[in-house]
Scaffold this motif. Structure first.
Motif, PDB file in Angstrom:
ATOM      1  N   LEU A 261       0.949  -1.331  -0.046  1.00 16.31           N
ATOM      2  CA  LEU A 261      -0.151  -0.085  -0.154  1.00 16.31           C
ATOM      3  C   LEU A 261       0.832   1.135  -0.263  1.00 16.31           C
ATOM      4  CD1 LEU A 261      -2.949  -0.738   2.577  1.00 16.31           C
ATOM      5  CD2 LEU A 261      -2.842  -0.762   0.042  1.00 16.31           C
ATOM      6  N   ARG A 262       0.406   2.237  -0.838  1.00 13.91           N
ATOM      7  CA  ARG A 262       1.011   3.617  -0.672  1.00 13.91           C
ATOM      8  C   ARG A 262       0.197   4.633  -0.062  1.00 13.91           C
ATOM      9  NH1 ARG A 262       3.631   5.806  -6.079  1.00 13.91           N
ATOM     10  NH2 ARG A 262       5.534   6.207  -4.604  1.00 13.91           N
ATOM     11  N   ILE A 263       0.754   5.167   1.073  1.00 14.80           N
ATOM     12  CA  ILE A 263      -0.157   6.265   1.736  1.00 14.80           C
ATOM     13  C   ILE A 263       0.535   7.689   1.295  1.00 14.80           C
ATOM     14  CG2 ILE A 263      -0.768   7.067   3.767  1.00 14.80           C
ATOM     15  CD1 ILE A 263      -0.495   4.331   4.792  1.00 14.80           C
ATOM     16  N   GLY A 264      -0.202   8.586   0.951  1.00 19.28           N
ATOM     17  CA  GLY A 264       0.286   9.830   0.468  1.00 19.28           C
ATOM     18  C   GLY A 264       0.308  11.047   1.697  1.00 19.28           C
ATOM     19  N   VAL A 265       1.128  11.672   1.842  1.00 16.82           N
ATOM     20  CA  VAL A 265       1.221  12.856   2.897  1.00 16.82           C
ATOM     21  C   VAL A 265       1.324  14.163   2.209  1.00 16.82           C
ATOM     22  CG1 VAL A 265       2.420  13.896   4.910  1.00 16.82           C
ATOM     23  CG2 VAL A 265       2.536  11.675   4.494  1.00 16.82           C
ATOM     24  N   PRO A 266       0.105  14.922   2.408  1.00 22.92           N
ATOM     25  CA  PRO A 266      -0.208  16.057   1.505  1.00 22.92           C
ATOM     26  C   PRO A 266       1.263  17.213   2.013  1.00 22.92           C
ATOM     27  CG  PRO A 266      -1.800  15.719   2.804  1.00 22.92           C
ATOM     28  CD  PRO A 266      -1.045  14.802   3.431  1.00 22.92           C
ATOM     29  N   LYS A 267       1.716  17.754   0.626  1.00 19.16           N
ATOM     30  CA  LYS A 267       2.892  18.662   0.774  1.00 19.16           C
ATOM     31  C   LYS A 267       2.340  20.187   1.426  1.00 19.16           C
ATOM     32  CE  LYS A 267       4.984  16.947  -3.377  1.00 19.16           C
ATOM     33  NZ  LYS A 267       5.300  17.548  -4.773  1.00 19.16           N
ATOM     34  N   SER A 268       1.011  20.265   1.619  1.00 18.31           N
ATOM     35  CA  SER A 268       0.551  21.577   2.070  1.00 18.31           C
ATOM     36  C   SER A 268      -0.742  21.452   2.677  1.00 18.31           C
ATOM     37  CB  SER A 268       0.802  22.775   1.088  1.00 18.31           C
ATOM     38  OG  SER A 268      -0.239  22.465  -0.084  1.00 18.31           O
ATOM     39  N   PHE A 269      -1.263  22.805   3.184  1.00 16.17           N
ATOM     40  CA  PHE A 269      -2.659  22.846   3.750  1.00 16.17           C
ATOM     41  C   PHE A 269      -2.704  21.891   5.026  1.00 16.17           C
ATOM     42  CE2 PHE A 269      -7.401  22.090   4.066  1.00 16.17           C
ATOM     43  CZ  PHE A 269      -7.645  23.158   4.316  1.00 16.17           C
ATOM     44  N   TYR A 270      -2.630  20.725   4.844  1.00 17.53           N
ATOM     45  CA  TYR A 270      -3.192  19.679   6.134  1.00 17.53           C
ATOM     46  C   TYR A 270      -1.757  19.576   6.873  1.00 17.53           C
ATOM     47  CZ  TYR A 270      -7.279  18.012   3.655  1.00 17.53           C
ATOM     48  OH  TYR A 270      -8.737  17.997   2.918  1.00 17.53           O
ATOM     49  N   ALA A 376      -4.261   5.918  -0.131  1.00 20.52           N
ATOM     50  CA  ALA A 376      -5.005   6.801   0.913  1.00 20.52           C
ATOM     51  C   ALA A 376      -3.980   7.899   1.106  1.00 20.52           C
ATOM     52  CB  ALA A 376      -5.445   6.038   2.123  1.00 20.52           C
ATOM     53  N   VAL A 377      -4.651   8.856   1.639  1.00 22.47           N
ATOM     54  CA  VAL A 377      -4.037  10.072   2.065  1.00 22.47           C
ATOM     55  C   VAL A 377      -4.196  10.026   3.567  1.00 22.47           C
ATOM     56  CG1 VAL A 377      -3.827  12.642   2.189  1.00 22.47           C
ATOM     57  CG2 VAL A 377      -4.142  11.163   0.009  1.00 22.47           C
ATOM     58  N   ILE A 378      -3.086  10.347   4.338  1.00 27.87           N
ATOM     59  CA  ILE A 378      -3.068  10.624   5.956  1.00 27.87           C
ATOM     60  C   ILE A 378      -3.042  12.063   6.141  1.00 27.87           C
ATOM     61  CG2 ILE A 378      -0.645  10.332   6.202  1.00 27.87           C
ATOM     62  CD1 ILE A 378      -1.378   9.068   9.034  1.00 27.87           C
ATOM     63  N   ALA A 379      -3.642  12.581   6.971  1.00 24.84           N
ATOM     64  CA  ALA A 379      -3.666  14.230   7.439  1.00 24.84           C
ATOM     65  C   ALA A 379      -4.360  14.097   8.869  1.00 24.84           C
ATOM     66  CB  ALA A 379      -4.516  14.880   6.544  1.00 24.84           C
ATOM     67  N   PRO A 380      -3.925  15.361   9.566  1.00 27.21           N
ATOM     68  CA  PRO A 380      -4.692  15.544  10.884  1.00 27.21           C
ATOM     69  C   PRO A 380      -6.045  15.651  10.988  1.00 27.21           C
ATOM     70  CG  PRO A 380      -2.573  16.779  10.715  1.00 27.21           C
ATOM     71  CD  PRO A 380      -2.830  16.213   9.238  1.00 27.21           C
ATOM     72  N   VAL A 381      -6.807  15.439  11.668  1.00 28.60           N
ATOM     73  CA  VAL A 381      -8.346  15.628  11.693  1.00 28.60           C
ATOM     74  C   VAL A 381      -8.364  17.237  11.777  1.00 28.60           C
ATOM     75  CG1 VAL A 381     -10.666  15.361  12.721  1.00 28.60           C
ATOM     76  CG2 VAL A 381      -8.946  13.355  12.697  1.00 28.60           C
ATOM     77  N   ILE A 435      -5.131  12.986  20.345  1.00 27.44           N
ATOM     78  CA  ILE A 435      -5.078  13.572  18.907  1.00 27.44           C
ATOM     79  C   ILE A 435      -5.347  12.470  17.900  1.00 27.44           C
ATOM     80  CG2 ILE A 435      -3.211  14.280  17.535  1.00 27.44           C
ATOM     81  CD1 ILE A 435      -1.607  15.419  19.718  1.00 27.44           C
ATOM     82  N   GLY A 436      -5.851  12.770  16.951  1.00 29.29           N
ATOM     83  CA  GLY A 436      -6.155  11.722  15.860  1.00 29.29           C
ATOM     84  C   GLY A 436      -5.770  12.188  14.447  1.00 29.29           C
ATOM     85  N   MET A 437      -5.566  11.141  13.438  1.00 32.27           N
ATOM     86  CA  MET A 437      -5.242  11.334  12.216  1.00 32.27           C
ATOM     87  C   MET A 437      -6.590  10.804  11.197  1.00 32.27           C
ATOM     88  SD  MET A 437      -2.542  12.849  12.322  1.00 32.27           S
ATOM     89  CE  MET A 437      -1.714  13.378  13.747  1.00 32.27           C
ATOM     90  N   GLN A 438      -6.669  11.256  10.197  1.00 30.96           N
ATOM     91  CA  GLN A 438      -7.656  10.836   9.218  1.00 30.96           C
ATOM     92  C   GLN A 438      -7.087  10.345   8.211  1.00 30.96           C
ATOM     93  OE1 GLN A 438     -10.398  13.686   7.474  1.00 30.96           O
ATOM     94  NE2 GLN A 438      -9.049  15.436   7.633  1.00 30.96           N
ATOM     95  N   LEU A 439      -7.518   9.017   7.883  1.00 34.95           N
ATOM     96  CA  LEU A 439      -7.252   8.380   6.475  1.00 34.95           C
ATOM     97  C   LEU A 439      -8.087   8.475   5.399  1.00 34.95           C
ATOM     98  CD1 LEU A 439      -6.080   5.142   8.549  1.00 34.95           C
ATOM     99  CD2 LEU A 439      -4.486   6.724   7.264  1.00 34.95           C
ATOM    100  N   ILE A 440      -7.807   9.381   4.510  1.00 33.97           N
ATOM    101  CA  ILE A 440      -8.720   9.667   3.483  1.00 33.97           C
ATOM    102  C   ILE A 440      -8.786   8.725   2.147  1.00 33.97           C
ATOM    103  CG2 ILE A 440      -9.610  11.608   1.910  1.00 33.97           C
ATOM    104  CD1 ILE A 440      -7.801  13.370   3.914  1.00 33.97           C
ATOM    105  N   GLY A 441      -9.672   8.195   1.858  1.00 36.44           N
ATOM    106  CA  GLY A 441      -9.697   6.977   0.921  1.00 36.44           C
ATOM    107  C   GLY A 441     -10.242   7.465  -0.472  1.00 36.44           C
TER     108      GLY A 441
END
Length: 470
Positions: A261-270, A376-381, A435-441
């Motif tokens: 699986l490949r999970i993306g981390v946003p470069k900006s905003f999140y 999927a993308v991982i980001a803070p909630v 603290i939680g993280m969201q996994l965006i699919g």
């Protein structure tokens, strides 16, 4: 098996009851005991139905003894957000206007859980008409965070987040229109699933915004959420927006590994303007996912600030349209914060609303293109842990609106795109708040975010932490 039944996960207690290791009556009694202890501190319940719950639990035990098993949640006691209609029961929707409203029908999502054998414990507090991100309620009082009294739970599924965190119910239905499942999950340290728009029927659930509303669970674990989703998802003749997309084996997905699986981390905003504790938790979560076999890469998303703004327009106008008659006839019966939001939305032009809707397809296509290389993308909630109730109270805090806008900036874009997102507990702040993280699919790929969430929870124990009474 844990010594205190109420501390078990949903899947654990369901198996224990089915195996007759525990009775529904003793599990229900254990939940009611914790409710009696915690309710004065939390204000999480709208109604507690002790005697009917114990009676239903006894009946469930008698059925089990005869081999009459209703389903995988036979005898499991649950409570849900007080916006799911249940025929013959009051559903206040957190409002004064519907304080005495008795439903004549039962919501599809709730009925499917009842058909699986659940026992009703009562109903859970919520923001008025599900229109508030913190947990404030002008009519019934704020719900308090189980980890730190005087701090918000997140809304609008405030009672659901608090009750699951304090182990008063094994799971609870919430709703997510702009983050109302994921924020309580983040602020209270539980797992919450915002589904793809249309994945679960909304029939019999109080509407807020028909273009954005989703029905979903809060529970201790990703496995629990998978079990509940499998029971609720699918076509429903009562809701023409319920999708015909195949219902996957979500429980099986929670057993899979992250390899490949490949999970993306946003470069900006999140990743911008995060509190230090949230940034630290994000880095630690990424490290764990890598250790579990995932390939984590950076991904450049489209401008999600625009998506957040468009989402606010759509939500505001659709909510005002639903409330128009009451706004004319009963404005005095709204809390000031909800009334202000609804009245402000009446000034939004039809052209502006239609432009916000029309842009949605193009925005989704651009997001799909930007994330085509990841699963999927991982980001803070949220960029922060739970603020205090006082500082986020529109009626008292000078900077409350700015605080609220910051809380919700990472959740609204996902509702606008209609994508699934799983919020998972990933750590604690220096002051002891979750603290939680969201996994965006991807659309209708709840299975992948549940796979990632479950693998993370096998490697960590944040989801197993339990708050103590003040």
């Amino acid at each position: 098996m844990r010594s205190e039944p109420a501390l078990m996960t949903l899947t654990e207690v369901a198996r224990a009851i089915a195996a007759k290791q525990l009775s529904s009556h003793e599990v229900t009694r254990a939940c009611l005991h914790r409710i009696a202890q915690w309710q004065p501190h939390l204000n999480a319940f709208m109604a507690i139905e002790s005697e009917p719950a114990l009676k239903a639990a006894t009946a469930a035990d008698e059925e089990l003894a005869k081999g009459d098993i209703k389903g995988p949640l036979h005898g499991v006691p649950l409570a849900h957000k007080d916006m799911y209609y249940d025929a013959g029961h009051v559903s206040t929707c957190g409002s004064l206007i519907r304080r005495d409203f008795v439903a004549s029908t039962t919501s599809t999502a709730l009925q499917r859980l009842k058909d699986a054998g659940t026992v009703r414990l009562g109903t859970l507090q919520m923001a008025e008409f599900a229109y508030g991100p913190t947990g404030h309620n002008a009519h019934y009082g704020a719900v308090h965070n189980p980890w730190k009294h005087g701090h918000v739970t997140g809304g609008s599924s405030s009672g659901s987040g608090a009750a699951v965190a304090a182990r008063l119910t094994f799971a609870a239905l919430g709703s997510d229109t702009g983050g109302s499942i994921r924020m309580p999950a983040h602020f209270c340290g539980v797992t919450g699933l915002k589904v793809t728009w249309g994945r679960v029927s909304r029939a019999g659930a109080m509407p807020l915004s028909q273009s954005l509303d989703t029905v979903g669970p809060l529970a201790q674990t990703a496995e629990d959420c998978a079990l509940l989703l499998g029971l609720m998802a699918g076509l429903d003749p009562e809701d023409p927006t319920a999708s015909a997309a195949p219902v996957q084996d979500y429980l099986a997905a929670t057993k899979a590994s992250l390899k490949g699986l490949r999970i993306g981390v946003p470069k900006s905003f999140y990743v911008d303007d995060l509190d230090a504790d949230v940034a630290k938790a994000l880095d630690a979560t990424i490290a764990t996912l890598k250790a579990e076999g995932a390939d984590v890469v950076q991904v450049g998303l489209t401008d999600h600030r625009q998506l957040s703004a468009a989402s606010q327009i759509v939500l505001a106008v659709e909510a005002a349209a639903f409330h128009k008659r009451w706004l004319i006839e009963r404005p005095q019966d709204y809390g000031p914060q909800v009334l202000m939001r609804l009245q402000n939305a009446l000034a939004v032009s039809g052209v502006t609303y239609l432009e916000a809707l029309r842009w949605r397809g193009a925005a989704l296509a651009a997001h799909i293109a930007a994330t085509s290389g990841v699963d999927a993308v991982i980001a803070p909630v949220s960029p922060v842990a739970a603020p205090s109730i006082a500082e986020s109270d529109i009626g008292a805090g000078q900077n409350a609106e700015a605080v609220i806008q910051r809380l919700t900036r990472f959740t609204r874009p996902i509702n606008y795109l209609g994508l699934p997102s799983l919020a998972i507990p990933c750590g604690f702040s220096s002051s002891g708040l979750p603290i939680g993280m969201q996994l965006i699919g991807r659309s209708f790929d709840e299975a992948t975010v549940l796979t990632i969430g479950a693998a993370f929870q096998r490697a960590t124990d944040f989801h197993a932490k339990v708050p103590t009474l003040p």
